[in-house]
Write a protein that holds these residues in place. Structure first.
Motif, PDB file in Angstrom:
ATOM      1  N   ASN A  27       0.851  -1.182   0.000  1.00  0.00           N
ATOM      2  CA  ASN A  27       0.000   0.000   0.000  1.00  0.00           C
ATOM      3  C   ASN A  27       0.887   1.232   0.000  1.00  0.00           C
ATOM      4  N   ARG A  29       1.712   4.765   2.161  1.00  0.00           N
ATOM      5  CA  ARG A  29       1.569   5.249   3.522  1.00  0.00           C
ATOM      6  C   ARG A  29       2.319   6.565   3.679  1.00  0.00           C
ATOM      7  N   LYS A  48      -3.071   5.728   5.286  1.00  0.00           N
ATOM      8  CA  LYS A  48      -2.759   4.562   4.460  1.00  0.00           C
ATOM      9  C   LYS A  48      -3.767   4.494   3.325  1.00  0.00           C
ATOM     10  N   ASP A 232      -1.011  -2.374  10.509  1.00  0.00           N
ATOM     11  CA  ASP A 232      -1.206  -3.022   9.209  1.00  0.00           C
ATOM     12  C   ASP A 232      -2.065  -4.275   9.360  1.00  0.00           C
ATOM     13  N   GLN A 234      -4.250  -5.374   7.255  1.00  0.00           N
ATOM     14  CA  GLN A 234      -4.779  -5.659   5.921  1.00  0.00           C
ATOM     15  C   GLN A 234      -5.236  -7.113   5.775  1.00  0.00           C
TER      16      GLN A 234
END
Length: 331
Positions: A27, A29, A48, A232, A234
């Motif tokens: 990603n 950031r 993010k 994080d 994700q």
């Protein structure tokens, strides 16, 4: 930013925004500094956003593109150290996400880096946090706000793609892509790794299910006095406790420290789990499951190395080295 902060800092009106360096990996950031026209709020936040199109498609195939944004928008408070979420949103049409969260460095937190192993104490503290997370959701129905979470699945249709990706990563390592640490020998082949990688994903979907961070390597952690925090999210999902524990332990510790302390660290995790009211596995069963986990971690980071652009090469190689040593030691 005024809108994003309104829930936590009513009356704060942002007048100035300064975007710091943008780091691009899976990603994008950035730390964003803020000035206020009126009211009060944090002097900086962490933002993010989605990465390049290939990365977005890969995350979408894993069912992970929107997970962190949904988690932070859910309002659920997790019982471990992590950045306070301020705002999150998803645009499915553009495969776009954004999360605005606390800049933990304002609390003097030190972000860890994947190229540097954590200390045994930091891993112990992190396992205590993961045990509290797992105990809170252990083998019970999820609240409605977390119904977006999905269990571990790896469809068979992806097996040829996975095998090709692993073969390419092994080829790069044999051709001198590492320059250090793990160099696969002639007996290390992609087909065997892919089978074990897939077998672990299937195992992770069995037994008592709980909420998992999903990707707790050291680069997704930060240090506070007496506490290891996790960011994080994700790859947040549901699954077997041992995924988080094995992945965190093997990726975070220097090989010698892991060999010397993994049993006691695992015992400490089980003790903390018990404090959360959970009757967990006994030591023998826990060790049996833990020994299987490096196959997934090694496969995952070989895929990351193969795909390029997800993580810096030096991060991939350092993490592959640790997982490869655990894979050989524990197989």
């Amino acid at each position: 930013m005024t809108s994003a902060l309104a829930g936590r800092f009513p009356g704060a009106v942002v007048g100035d925004v300064e975007i710091g360096d943008v780091a691009a990996g899976t990603n994008r950031r950035a730390r964003v500094r803020l000035g206020y026209r009126s009211g009060r709020g944090p002097e900086s936040v962490f933002v993010k956003r989605e990465g390049r199109l290939f990365n977005r498609l890969a995350l979408s195939a894993l069912g992970a593109l929107e997970a962190e944004a949904h988690l932070f928008a859910s309002g659920v408070r997790l019982p471990l150290e992590y950045p306070a979420p301020y705002a999150a949103a998803v645009d499915r049409r553009r495969l776009s996400t954004v999360v605005v969260m606390e800049d933990v460095t304002l609390r003097s937190a030190q972000p860890n880096v994947a190229t540097a192993p954590l200390t045994v104490r930091q891993v112990h503290d992190g396992l205590r946090g993961l045990a509290r997370l797992h105990a809170a959701f252990w083998d019970r129905p999820l609240p409605a706000s977390l119904h977006f979470l999905r269990p571990w699945t790896l469809g068979r249709a992806w097996a040829p793609v996975s095998c090709a990706s692993l073969a390419w990563a092994l080829h790069r390592l044999r051709a001198g892509g590492s320059g250090r640490g793990f160099t696969p020998d002639a007996d290390t082949n992609a087909a065997t790794l892919e089978r074990r990688f897939r077998r672990w994903a299937a195992t992770a979907a069995t037994g008592p299910q709980t909420v998992l961070h999903g990707d707790p390597h050291p680069g997704n952690t930060y240090a506070l006095p007496g506490e290891t925090g996790f960011y994080d999210w994700q790859l947040v999902r549901t699954g077997n406790w041992s995924h988080d524990v094995g992945y965190f332990l093997a990726s975070s510790l220097d090989v010698a420290d892991r060999r010397a302390h993994e049993r006691e660290l695992l015992a400490g995790y089980l003790e903390e789990l018990g404090k959360g009211g959970v009757v967990g596995p006994d030591a023998a069963e826990a060790w049996h499951l833990y020994r299987q986990t490096p196959a997934y971690g090694l496969g995952a980071w070989l895929h990351t190395f193969s795909g390029r652009g997800f993580q810096p090469v030096e991060v991939c190689l350092a993490t592959i080295d640790r997982f490869a040593a655990a894979y050989v030691d524990l197989l």
